[in-house]
Design a protein around this motif. Sequence first.
Motif, mmCIF file in Angstrom:
data_model
loop_
_atom_site.group_PDB
_atom_site.id
_atom_site.type_symbol
_atom_site.label_atom_id
_atom_site.label_comp_id
_atom_site.label_asym_id
_atom_site.label_seq_id
_atom_site.Cartn_x
_atom_site.Cartn_y
_atom_site.Cartn_z
ATOM 1 N N ILE A 1 72.366 22.236 21.161
ATOM 2 C CA ILE A 1 70.859 22.558 21.839
ATOM 3 C C ILE A 1 70.421 21.292 22.405
ATOM 4 O O ILE A 1 69.236 21.452 23.254
ATOM 5 N N THR A 2 70.837 20.172 22.349
ATOM 6 C CA THR A 2 70.124 18.954 22.960
ATOM 7 C C THR A 2 70.844 17.844 23.482
ATOM 8 O O THR A 2 72.232 17.883 22.716
ATOM 9 N N ALA A 3 70.642 16.962 24.388
ATOM 10 C CA ALA A 3 71.340 16.001 24.738
ATOM 11 C C ALA A 3 70.649 14.720 24.326
ATOM 12 O O ALA A 3 71.085 13.611 24.713
ATOM 13 N N ASP A 4 69.632 14.981 23.682
ATOM 14 C CA ASP A 4 68.551 13.638 23.256
ATOM 15 C C ASP A 4 69.506 12.896 22.057
ATOM 16 O O ASP A 4 70.374 13.009 21.747
ATOM 17 N N ASN A 5 68.890 11.576 22.236
ATOM 18 C CA ASN A 5 68.975 10.806 21.040
ATOM 19 C C ASN A 5 68.146 11.476 20.019
ATOM 20 O O ASN A 5 67.005 11.563 20.164
ATOM 21 N N VAL A 6 68.743 12.039 19.115
ATOM 22 C CA VAL A 6 68.094 13.168 18.070
ATOM 23 C C VAL A 6 67.160 12.477 17.129
ATOM 24 O O VAL A 6 67.566 11.250 16.705
ATOM 25 N N SER A 7 65.904 12.839 17.349
ATOM 26 C CA SER A 7 64.756 12.253 16.487
ATOM 27 C C SER A 7 64.095 13.481 15.498
ATOM 28 O O SER A 7 64.445 14.489 15.771
ATOM 29 N N PRO A 8 63.306 13.128 14.816
ATOM 30 C CA PRO A 8 62.389 14.047 14.250
ATOM 31 C C PRO A 8 61.926 15.138 15.028
ATOM 32 O O PRO A 8 61.543 16.467 14.500
ATOM 33 N N MET A 9 61.493 15.044 16.131
ATOM 34 C CA MET A 9 60.885 16.003 17.358
ATOM 35 C C MET A 9 62.044 17.137 17.486
ATOM 36 O O MET A 9 61.589 18.290 17.885
ATOM 37 N N ASN A 10 63.261 16.729 17.203
ATOM 38 C CA ASN A 10 64.096 17.889 17.616
ATOM 39 C C ASN A 10 64.433 18.873 16.234
ATOM 40 O O ASN A 10 65.123 19.889 16.459
ATOM 41 N N LEU A 11 63.557 18.545 15.262
ATOM 42 C CA LEU A 11 63.733 19.229 14.036
ATOM 43 C C LEU A 11 62.185 20.102 13.733
ATOM 44 O O LEU A 11 62.276 20.459 12.561
ATOM 45 N N VAL A 12 61.715 20.145 14.509
ATOM 46 C CA VAL A 12 60.352 21.042 14.466
ATOM 47 C C VAL A 12 60.328 21.729 15.755
ATOM 48 O O VAL A 12 60.846 21.521 16.670
ATOM 49 N N TYR A 13 59.617 22.948 15.814
ATOM 50 C CA TYR A 13 59.137 23.560 17.064
ATOM 51 C C TYR A 13 57.769 23.272 17.111
ATOM 52 O O TYR A 13 56.915 22.868 16.030
ATOM 53 N N VAL A 14 57.148 23.282 18.554
ATOM 54 C CA VAL A 14 55.947 22.958 18.616
ATOM 55 C C VAL A 14 55.209 24.402 18.990
ATOM 56 O O VAL A 14 55.307 25.037 19.883
ATOM 57 N N ARG A 15 54.239 24.504 18.150
ATOM 58 C CA ARG A 15 53.046 25.765 18.548
ATOM 59 C C ARG A 15 52.068 25.386 19.222
ATOM 60 O O ARG A 15 51.450 24.351 19.059
ATOM 61 N N LYS A 16 52.005 25.981 20.348
ATOM 62 C CA LYS A 16 51.020 25.861 21.454
ATOM 63 C C LYS A 16 49.831 26.617 21.159
ATOM 64 O O LYS A 16 49.748 27.865 21.075
ATOM 65 N N ILE A 17 48.643 25.951 21.177
ATOM 66 C CA ILE A 17 47.204 26.688 21.138
ATOM 67 C C ILE A 17 46.467 26.174 22.348
ATOM 68 O O ILE A 17 46.452 25.256 22.914
ATOM 69 N N GLY A 18 45.810 27.443 23.109
ATOM 70 C CA GLY A 18 45.130 27.489 24.257
ATOM 71 C C GLY A 18 44.003 27.966 24.110
ATOM 72 O O GLY A 18 43.777 29.121 23.504
ATOM 73 N N ARG A 19 42.785 27.302 24.309
ATOM 74 C CA ARG A 19 41.224 28.025 24.234
ATOM 75 C C ARG A 19 41.262 28.773 25.749
ATOM 76 O O ARG A 19 41.570 28.029 26.773
ATOM 77 N N GLY A 20 40.297 29.650 25.445
ATOM 78 C CA GLY A 20 39.811 30.428 26.840
ATOM 79 C C GLY A 20 38.928 29.606 27.772
ATOM 80 O O GLY A 20 37.958 29.018 27.133
ATOM 81 N N VAL A 21 39.262 29.097 28.838
ATOM 82 C CA VAL A 21 38.437 28.387 29.755
ATOM 83 C C VAL A 21 38.154 29.119 31.073
ATOM 84 O O VAL A 21 37.357 28.380 31.641
ATOM 85 N N ARG A 22 38.690 30.375 31.106
ATOM 86 C CA ARG A 22 38.221 30.968 32.454
ATOM 87 C C ARG A 22 37.983 32.476 32.045
ATOM 88 O O ARG A 22 38.392 33.004 31.081
ATOM 89 N N ASP A 23 37.008 33.369 32.761
ATOM 90 C CA ASP A 23 36.607 34.462 32.364
ATOM 91 C C ASP A 23 37.695 35.504 32.809
ATOM 92 O O ASP A 23 37.972 35.589 33.861
ATOM 93 N N GLY A 24 38.130 36.272 32.067
ATOM 94 C CA GLY A 24 39.312 37.575 32.182
ATOM 95 C C GLY A 24 38.738 38.475 33.241
ATOM 96 O O GLY A 24 39.446 38.939 34.087
ATOM 97 N N GLU A 25 37.399 39.002 32.964
ATOM 98 C CA GLU A 25 37.097 39.940 34.105
ATOM 99 C C GLU A 25 36.995 39.539 35.424
ATOM 100 O O GLU A 25 37.561 40.353 36.305
ATOM 101 N N SER A 26 36.602 38.278 35.647
ATOM 102 C CA SER A 26 36.483 37.786 36.855
ATOM 103 C C SER A 26 37.801 37.658 37.539
ATOM 104 O O SER A 26 37.828 37.820 38.702
#
Length: 499
Positions: free
Chosen positions: A428-453
């Motif tokens: 699944i990767t061609a990287d020099n395998v590091s600890p970052m290849n052994l985790v998944y990254v959960r993305k968190i995004g806060r609302g910054v624009r109004d949905g109705e508009s």
Amino acid sequence: MIIDNDLLSMQQARILAENACAAQKALALFPQERLDEIVERIVLAVTPHLGELAKLSCTETDGGLWQDKLVKNGFVCTNVFERLGAVRCVGVIAEDRANGLMDVGVPLGVIAAACPSTSPVSTTIYLTLIAIKSGNAIVFTPHPRAEKSMKRVLDIMIPAAHEAGLPEGCLTYLDTVTRSGSLELMNHPCVSLLLVSGVPGLLEAARSTGKPVIYGGTGNGPAFIERTADIVRAVRDILASKTFDNGMAPSAEQSIVVDGCVEREVVQALEENGAYFMTEVQSLALAEHFFCPLGKRRKGTMGVSASVLASRAGFSVPDGTRVLVARRKYVADNDPYSRELLAPVLALYVEDDWMHACEKCIELLLHEKNAHTLSIHSQDEEVIRQFALKKPVGRLLVNTPAAFGGMGATTNLFPSMTLGSGSAGRGITADNVSPMNLVYVRKIGRGVRDGESLLGSARPADVRPANFGSVERSDNEFHGTDQLHLLERILKEAIKTIR
């Protein structure tokens, strides 16, 4: 009493996987700082034993040089350990308050790991460090030809890790080693990720499990010497790389592709630095020593010195010979020198210009479907760029010994003992395998624009609401039922046309 080792190994695999799963749930709650403390304690415990372990692995596998294996062991416990200290891979690992973004690293769970007989100690230490650093449990299946070495280093690390607070079961190994046990471990539902480092015999079985596989292989990595290169430096780099641990480093060069106009200078530099050019008869005799008539690799050929290989093949070489070189023209299935030789042996190809050399390198990289590492020696930035853009390879190394550059010793690549392959489907990767290849990254995004508009600006003024069709129609509007009738007529006409 008759003991069925296959059944015993399979039962051990089940127990280890289930225990690791339960233990990892506790480990997943550890903050990064506590994980780092455990990693440090492991390094402190194993460091005094690095020389002993290097000699043991060299004796057990009957290949390589213990002094060079000691270098690899020390590299993991110094360079790698230092680099790991600067990495955050669990908890909050990145935050952009201005844009309302945050990344959270989450461990994958239980990792099943297989290590190569070429670097059993350094790879085992490395995978242990990155697994614990990233909050994962890891269960090793020792290589049958390096079982003593792997068990010895794990027996040093496991007590140290437990004393530092690692939950029991997070770092273990299969004691009764059989293929059946390894397959049982890899297929166990508690295992989340398979890490197969330099064990091609397990790759297909690993892929068939349906789990994500990180494959750290070797490969038929060529080195291209282009006409603008510093010839003497390039040759010295290649020979230093290819003779390190008698040619068993994962990214070491397997062949040299030479720009035709500098062939004479390259050959002279090779001979002056300890390369012996074999005759065609000698090349064929050596090839028979490496491979059986049906192509299967013979045992006892990896990591053997050039002089010993020559003697076994029935010819002698001058004192001080470091590498055996075979001149070749074509990459072919029936030519053993088109294959990977984990020994101080190089194939030499001469091409008219860099474009033909480019094609030859692609042939070599794809021949055994590894596409692991390619190195280029050149001062022409445009040629280097073209190689970077066009080569189907995991890493391109420029003006550096490939064995050392690939592992991040002479480059700023992440220092690693497990180097991913660039071939699609191999991992699944061609990287020099590091600890970052052994985790998944959960993305968190806060609302910054109004949905109705946003919806209001995107919806045309004449778009009807959701109940369109249920209200009375005007002269120029369709009911919802009229729309259905229209669609029905269109479908009927389409069916007639098909028939």
